[in-house]
Design a protein around this motif. Structure first.
Motif, PDB file in Angstrom:
ATOM      1  N   LEU A   1     -10.893  -0.682   9.004  1.00  0.00           N
ATOM      2  CA  LEU A   1     -10.461  -1.955   8.430  1.00  0.00           C
ATOM      3  C   LEU A   1     -11.641  -2.710   7.834  1.00  0.00           C
ATOM      4  O   LEU A   1     -11.515  -3.347   6.778  1.00  0.00           O
ATOM      5  CB  LEU A   1      -9.770  -2.802   9.504  1.00  0.00           C
ATOM      6  N   ARG A   2     -12.803  -2.654   8.496  1.00  0.00           N
ATOM      7  CA  ARG A   2     -13.988  -3.308   7.925  1.00  0.00           C
ATOM      8  C   ARG A   2     -14.440  -2.602   6.643  1.00  0.00           C
ATOM      9  O   ARG A   2     -14.828  -3.275   5.672  1.00  0.00           O
ATOM     10  CB  ARG A   2     -15.123  -3.312   8.954  1.00  0.00           C
ATOM     11  N   ARG A   3     -14.399  -1.281   6.638  1.00  0.00           N
ATOM     12  CA  ARG A   3     -14.793  -0.520   5.443  1.00  0.00           C
ATOM     13  C   ARG A   3     -13.813  -0.747   4.309  1.00  0.00           C
ATOM     14  O   ARG A   3     -14.207  -0.851   3.155  1.00  0.00           O
ATOM     15  CB  ARG A   3     -14.864   0.962   5.817  1.00  0.00           C
ATOM     16  N   HIS A   4     -12.542  -0.842   4.599  1.00  0.00           N
ATOM     17  CA  HIS A   4     -11.445  -1.140   3.661  1.00  0.00           C
ATOM     18  C   HIS A   4     -11.554  -0.331   2.358  1.00  0.00           C
ATOM     19  O   HIS A   4     -11.760  -0.886   1.268  1.00  0.00           O
ATOM     20  CB  HIS A   4     -11.409  -2.626   3.318  1.00  0.00           C
TER      21      HIS A   4
ATOM     22  N   ALA B   1      -2.780  -3.638   5.967  1.00  0.00           N
ATOM     23  CA  ALA B   1      -4.037  -4.213   5.479  1.00  0.00           C
ATOM     24  C   ALA B   1      -4.273  -3.916   3.999  1.00  0.00           C
ATOM     25  O   ALA B   1      -5.303  -4.312   3.449  1.00  0.00           O
ATOM     26  CB  ALA B   1      -5.204  -3.676   6.307  1.00  0.00           C
ATOM     27  N   GLY B   2      -3.350  -3.206   3.347  1.00  0.00           N
ATOM     28  CA  GLY B   2      -3.481  -2.921   1.917  1.00  0.00           C
ATOM     29  C   GLY B   2      -4.255  -1.672   1.583  1.00  0.00           C
ATOM     30  O   GLY B   2      -4.741  -1.522   0.454  1.00  0.00           O
ATOM     31  N   ILE B   3      -4.387  -0.753   2.523  1.00  0.00           N
ATOM     32  CA  ILE B   3      -5.128   0.498   2.300  1.00  0.00           C
ATOM     33  C   ILE B   3      -4.137   1.638   2.116  1.00  0.00           C
ATOM     34  O   ILE B   3      -3.261   1.851   2.977  1.00  0.00           O
ATOM     35  CB  ILE B   3      -6.068   0.800   3.494  1.00  0.00           C
TER      36      ILE B   3
ATOM     37  N   ALA C   1       0.835  -1.203   0.000  1.00  0.00           N
ATOM     38  CA  ALA C   1       0.000   0.000   0.000  1.00  0.00           C
ATOM     39  C   ALA C   1       0.871   1.253   0.000  1.00  0.00           C
ATOM     40  O   ALA C   1       1.988   1.254   0.525  1.00  0.00           O
ATOM     41  CB  ALA C   1      -0.929  -0.015   1.211  1.00  0.00           C
TER      42      ALA C   1
ATOM     43  N   ASP D   1     -10.936  -0.226  13.777  1.00  0.00           N
ATOM     44  CA  ASP D   1     -11.639  -1.439  13.342  1.00  0.00           C
ATOM     45  C   ASP D   1     -12.684  -1.117  12.283  1.00  0.00           C
ATOM     46  O   ASP D   1     -12.858  -1.874  11.313  1.00  0.00           O
ATOM     47  CB  ASP D   1     -12.290  -2.121  14.552  1.00  0.00           C
TER      48      ASP D   1
ATOM     49  N   GLU E   1      -0.843  -0.026  10.504  1.00  0.00           N
ATOM     50  CA  GLU E   1      -1.754  -1.166  10.403  1.00  0.00           C
ATOM     51  C   GLU E   1      -2.645  -1.043   9.175  1.00  0.00           C
ATOM     52  O   GLU E   1      -2.964  -2.048   8.520  1.00  0.00           O
ATOM     53  CB  GLU E   1      -2.588  -1.291  11.680  1.00  0.00           C
ATOM     54  N   LEU E   2      -3.073   0.169   8.868  1.00  0.00           N
ATOM     55  CA  LEU E   2      -3.860   0.363   7.648  1.00  0.00           C
ATOM     56  C   LEU E   2      -3.046   0.002   6.407  1.00  0.00           C
ATOM     57  O   LEU E   2      -3.563  -0.638   5.477  1.00  0.00           O
ATOM     58  CB  LEU E   2      -4.334   1.817   7.565  1.00  0.00           C
TER      59      LEU E   2
END
Length: 896
Positions: free
Chosen positions: A101-104, A136-138, A25, A98, A132-133
Motif C-alpha cells: 500500500l505504501r509502494r502503491h 486502494a486503487g491498485i 481498480a 502495508d 484491500e489493494l
C-alpha cells in the motif's frame, strides 16, 4: 410511443455501473483447471508486456515452484520483500500488505488467490488482501484454480475424493473485470507432472495417485470451461444492455419454458429439462401473471406452485413476472433481457375459432420471436390438458344475468320514449350504453347476454315489421352484426380493465405490506423489537402465527418470547435447525420435511444465515400462490437484513462498552495504584520511624502517628469511594430515606475526622425555616463530605468555603461555594464523569471519583447536581432535591 424504447431508469443504472466500473481498480484472474497448466507463466508474460509499455508493475507474490522458465520471467520486475511471521517455532515469509500500500504501484501481481495467510497477518485469506489493494486503487493480476471456488467445493470433493480447504467466494470471480482461461489438455499436464514441472518428484507421485488422475482432470477442465463461459456470458450481456442491443446473440444456448396452471406445464418442464440436458444449456421456467390469474381456482393455483417447485427441483431457474400487455410481448421482453435462444411452448388446445376471435399467443410469439427459436411441443405422452370451458369462462352469479336482462328492459323503455322523435342510430346508442353499464358492473358473461338481448329487443321493437323478429330491410342485418360485435368487444375490454384494476390493487397491497414491514423494522430499535415487528407483520399479512429463531453462542436456535409466536416441539425445532444449518427452506409446502406443521425460511444476511423464520397458518397456507410466496420470501429477506443490521449495531455497542469498561478499568487501576501507594508509603514510613527510631521524643512520635492517621483516613476515604462507585455501577444502591433536617447532615459532616482540621474554614448560612427533607442521611452526608473535600482542595489556603441552602416550591437546594480558580469553560458536565479531574488538578491527591459518586447518589434521590462558576469567583456546586409530600404530623401524645 415506441414499445421498444429502453427504460430510462435501466439506462441510468447501466450508466452508473459503467462509470463505477471505469473508476475502480481492475482485477484480472488467470483461471485454470489444476496446478501446472501455466497460470503463473501467463501472468508473468503479460506483466512483462505491461512493463515494456511503461506501466509500474510490482510483484507482490509469485510462486515459481522451482520452474526455471517461470523464474526467468521475473527478471526486470520489482519484487516486494516479504515479512517474516512466526509459526510453530519457525519464521515463514508472507506478503507485506502495508508495504504494498505504501509502494502503491499501478499493477501488482498476486499469485495463488486462495492462499491462507500465516496467523498474525491482517487478513486470514489472500483474496482479502487483494480486495484491500483494489479498494486502494491498485490494479491486481492473480491466479486461481477451479477447485478453489466456494460453490464447487462439494462437487470437487465428489469428483476427486479430496476436500479442498482453501476456498474463494464466487463473488470474487464476479468482481473480476477480466477472466483469462489458461488451458492445457490432461495428457500434456500429466507429462509435465511426470517431468517434475508441477511438483517435486515425491509430491508428484502422491498427487498423480490421488488428484492428478486423467478422469479428475477432465472433469475439472469441464468445470473451468463452464465457469469461464459463464463469466464471459455475463460480460456479453452487460455489453448488450449498455449498447441497447435487443437481438439475441446465440453464443450459447439458453432455454425458456412458459408454464401455467394446466397439467401440460408439468410435461413441458420435464421435456425442457431433457432438451437442456441434451444441449448442455441452462433453462428457466417462466410464468406471466396476467389479470386472468385472479380467476383461477384454488386447485389451479396449487398446481402452478407445484410446477414452479418441480422446475427448481430439476435444476432450472424460476421467474414470475407481472404481465403489462400481451403475453407474447412480455415473454419476448424477458427472453431478450436474458439472451434466451430457445423458447418452449405447449401446443394450443382450445378451439380454432377462439384463436380467430381472441388471438393466439403461440402465433403471436412465433411471428414476433425474430432470431429466437420457438419450440411447440406436447411433452410426455399422457392425459391431455383440458382447457377451460366456455361455461367456466362465463360463470357469473344468476343475479348478474337477471340484472343484465333488467338493464336491457330499461334501455328498451328509454328507447321507446324517444323512438318517434329520433333516428334508429340513437336507439342503437341507448342499447350500447346499457351494454357498457352491464359490462362495467357485472362482467363478461352478463355483458354477452345483454348484447344478445339488445339485438333481439332492437329487432323486435324498433325494426319493421314491428313486434316480430322478421327483417324487412336486409340493411339492418349489418346493424345487428355491428351492434353485437361492439357489445362483445366492449364487454371484453371492460372485463380486462376490471381484471387489470384487481391486479393493480393486488400489487399495491403487496407494496404496502412491504412498506409497512420496512417502516416497522426501521422504527423497531433493537433486535428484540425487530423480531416482534416481523412476527406481527407476517401474522397480519398471511393470517398465521410466526416465530423468529436466532442462534445462541453454541449455534442452537432460540425463540424470543412474543404473544403471536407459536410454541415449537422437538420435531419443529429440528426442522428449524436443519434450515439454519443448510440455508434452505423446509417444512410445510416445501419438498424438504413437508410433514412439519409450519414452513421455515432461512434469514440470510450478507454474512450468511443469521436465523430462521417459521410461519404456521391458521387454516390453509396463504403463500401457495407464486406472488404470495414471493411476498413471504421478501418479508424474510427484509427481516434478515434489518436483523443483521440491528445485531451488528448491538455487537458494536457491546464491543464499545467492553472497550470503555476496559479503558475505565485500566485508568482506575492506574489512578488507584498511585493513590494507594502514596498513603501506604506514608503510613509505613511513619510507623516504622515511630517504632525503630531510638530516643524519639513524645512530640515527634505523636506527630508521626498523627501523619499516619491522616493518611489512613485518606486511604479509608479512597476505599469507600471505590466501594460506592462499584455499588452505583452495579445498580445495587439502596436508599433508606427518612425525614432529616439538613442542619443535622451538615453538622455531622463537619465533625468527621477528615474535615476536623479544615472545619473552621467552612461558613454555614442556613435560614431558620428550612424544611426537613426525605433523605438517606448516610449517603447525603457522603455527598456533602465529597463536595467539601473538593472545595477545600481547590481553594487557596485559609480562604473560606460557604454552605448555603434554601427551599423554593417543592425542592430544596444546597450550595457549596469555594474561592478557588473555578471551573474551566466546557468542563461543567465532564467533571462528574468517572476518573475525570478538572484543569489545575495536577499535584493534588484524588482519583476523580468523588463527584461521580455525588451525581449517582443525588440522581438516586430523584434530584440533580450541577457545577457553575460563582459571579464573585470560585466554583459553586448546586444540589437540588425534591421535597415531595409534607412530612407526617405526629399525634400530640407522641411528642415528648
Amino acid at each position: 410511443m415506441d414499445p421498444h424504447r429502453p427504460d430510462p431508469d435501466e439506462l441510468l443504472r447501466q450508466v452508473q455501473e459503467e462509470e463505477a466500473r471505469t473508476r475502480r481498480a481492475k482485477l484480472k484472474i488467470f483461471f485454470g483447471a489444476a496446478p501446472g497448466v501455466g497460470k503463473t507463466y501467463a501472468m508473468l508474460a503479460e506483466a512483462q508486456e505491461r512493463r515494456r509499455e511503461g506501466l509500474d508493475v510490482v510483484v507482490g507474490v509469485v510462486e515459481t515452484h522451482g520452474r526455471e522458465e517461470t523464474a526467468a520471467l521475473l527478471e526486470g520486475l520489482e519484487v516486494l520483500p516479504r515479512r517474516e511471521l512466526p509459526y510453530s517455532g519457525l519464521f515463514l515469509p508472507e506478503f507485506d500488505l502495508d508495504a504494498a500500500l505504501r509502494r502503491h504501484p499501478a499493477l501488482i501481481l498476486m499469485d495463488e488467490l486462495a492462499h491462507t495467510n500465516v496467523k498474525g497477518s491482517r487478513h486470514d485469506k489472500r483474496w482479502q488482501d487483494v480486495m484491500e489493494l483494489l479498494d486502494a486503487g491498485i490494479d491486481v493480476h492473480t491466479t486461481l484454480n477451479v477447485q478453489h471456488m466456494e460453490s464447487l467445493r462439494d462437487v470437487v470433493a465428489q469428483i476427486t475424493g479430496v476436500v479442498v480447504r482453501e476456498n474463494v467466494p464466487d463473488t470474487i470471480l464476479e468482481r473480476a473485470d477480466e477472466v483469462e482461461l489458461v488451458d492445457l489438455p490432461p495428457d500434456d499436464l500429466l507429462v509435465r507432472l511426470k517431468e517434475g514441472k508441477v511438483y517435486l518428484p515425491d509430491q508428484a507421485r502422491h498427487a498423480k495417485d490421488r488428484f492428478f488422475r486423467k478422469g479428475n482432470l477432465l472433469a475439472l477442465r469441464e468445470l473451468a470451461l463452464r465457469h469461464t463461459a459463464e463469466s464471459v456470458d455475463a460480460q456479453m450481456r452487460r455489453y448488450m444492455a449498455s449498447e441497447g442491443i435487443r437481438k439475441t446473440w446465440a453464443a450459447g444456448d439458453r432455454l425458456l419454458v412458459c408454464i401455467g396452471p394446466d397439467e401440460l406445464s408439468g410435461r413441458l418442464i420435464r421435456g425442457t429439462r431433457r432438451l437442456a440436458g441434451a444441449l448442455g444449456a441452462r433453462w428457466t421456467a417462466l410464468y406471466v401473471e396476467t389479470p386472468r390469474h385472479f380467476r383461477y381456482s384454488e386447485a389451479d393455483r396449487a398446481r402452478l406452485e407445484e410446477h414452479l417447485r418441480l422446475a427448481e427441483k430439476l435444476g432450472g431457474e424460476t421467474a414470475v413476472i407481472e404481465g403489462g400487455g400481451a403475453a407474447a410481448e412480455d415473454i419476448l421482453a424477458y427472453a431478450r433481457s436474458r439472451n434466451i435462444t430457445k423458447i418452449v411452448l405447449g401446443k394450443p388446445s382450445r378451439p380454432r375459432w377462439m384463436d380467430l376471435l381472441l388471438g393466439s399467443p403461440v402465433d403471436d410469439l412465433v411471428r414476433a420471436s425474430g432470431d429466437i427459436d420457438v419450440y411447440v411441443i406436447t411433452g410426455e405422452a399422457g392425459q391431455a390438458s383440458v382447457p377451460p370451458s366456455l361455461a367456466r369462462r362465463l360463470t357469473s352469479p344468476l343475479r348478474n344475468y337477471l340484472l343484465s336482462a333488467l338493464v336491457v328492459g330499461l334501455a328498451s323503455g328509454a328507447a321507446g320514449l324517444i323512438f318517434h322523435r329520433t333516428e334508429l342510430a340513437d336507439i342503437v346508442m341507448v342499447y350500447l350504453l346499457g351494454i357498457v353499464l352491464v359490462a362495467t358492473r357485472f362482467g363478461r358473461g352478463p355483458s354477452l347476454l345483454a348484447s344478445l338481448l339488445s339485438v333481439a329487443a332492437f329487432d323486435f321493437l324498433f325494426v319493421p315489421p314491428y313486434l316480430t323478429f322478421a327483417v324487412g330491410d336486409f340493411r339492418h342485418i349489418g346493424t345487428f352484426g355491428v351492434m353485437l360485435l361492439v357489445g362483445v368487444v366492449i364487454g371484453n375490454l371492460t372485463e380486462r380493465i376490471r381484471a387489470q384494476a384487481r391486479l393493480a390493487r393486488s400489487r399495491e397491497q403487496r407494496t404496502r405490506a412491504l412498506y409497512q414491514l420496512g417502516q416497522a423494522l426501521a422504527q423497531g430499535g433493537g433486535s428484540t423489537a425487530m423480531v416482534g415487528s416481523a412476527i406481527q407483520n407476517v401474522a397480519t399479512q398471511f393470517q398465521s402465527h410466526a416465530v423468529v429463531l436466532l442462534p445462541d453462542a453454541a449455534g442452537r436456535l432460540q425463540a424470543p418470547d412474543h404473544q403471536l409466536a407459536f410454541p415449537l416441539n422437538d420435531q419443529e425445532r429440528g426442522v428449524a435447525q436443519w434450515v439454519f444449518d443448510h440455508g434452505e427452506p423446509a417444512g410445510l409446502g416445501t419438498v424438504t420435511l413437508p410433514g412439519a406443521r409450519a414452513a421455515y425460511l432461512p434469514l440470510k444476511g450478507a454474512a450468511g444465515v443469521i436465523g430462521v423464520m417459521g410461519v404456521l397458518p391458521d387454516s390453509a397456507p396463504q403463500w401457495e400462490e407464486p406472488d404470495q410466496r414471493q411476498l413471504l420470501d421478501a418479508f424474510a429477506n427484509q427481516t434478515a437484513l434489518a436483523l443483521e443490521r440491528a445485531l451488528l449495531a448491538e455487537q458494536g455497542a457491546a464491543d464499545r462498552r467492553r472497550a470503555d469498561e476496559e479503558r475505565l478499568r485500566n485508568a482506575l487501576l492506574s489512578s488507584v495504584s498511585h493513590d494507594l501507594r502514596t498513603p501506604l508509603g506514608v503510613i509505613t514510613g511513619a510507623v516504622s520511624m515511630a517504632l525503630d527510631t531510638p530516643g524519639l521524643s513524645e512530640a515527634g512520635r505523636r506527630e508521626l502517628l498523627q501523619s499516619a492517621q491522616e493518611e489512613s483516613q485518606r486511604l479509608h476515604r479512597l476505599v469507600c469511594n471505590l466501594l460506592d462507585i462499584t455499588r452505583l455501577e452495579a445498580g445495587s444502591l439502596e436508599l433508606r430515606k427518612d425525614w432529616i433536617p439538613l442542619e443535622e447532615i451538615i453538622g455531622s459532616a463537619l465533625t468527621r475526622q477528615e474535615l476536623a482540621a479544615e472545619a473552621p474554614r467552612v461558613r454555614v448560612l442556613l435560614p431558620e425555616d428550612l424544611p426537613v427533607a426525605p433523605l438517606d442521611g448516610v449517603l447525603m452526608e457522603q455527598v456533602l463530605l465529597n463536595l467539601l473535600d473538593n472545595a477545600l482542595k481547590y481553594s487557596p489556603p485559609g480562604s473560606p468555603v460557604d454552605i448555603k441552602a434554601w427551599a423554593s416550591g417543592k425542592s430544596l437546594t444546597l450550595s457549596v461555594t469555594d474561592h478557588g480558580p473555578g471551573i474551566a469553560e466546557g468542563e461543567e458536565e465532564r467533571i462528574f464523569e468517572k476518573l475525570a479531574r478538572g484543569k489545575g488538578a495536577e499535584g493534588r491527591p484524588g482519583a476523580g471519583l468523588g463527584l461521580a459518586i455525588c451525581r449517582g447518589i443525588v440522581t438516586a434521590h430523584g434530584g440533580r447536581i450541577q457545577a457553575t462558576n460563582h459571579p464573585h469567583g470560585g466554583a459553586q456546586f448546586l444540589v437540588t432535591l425534591p421535597l415531595g409530600d409534607p412530612p407526617p404530623v405526629l399525634p400530640p401524645e407522641a411528642v415528648p
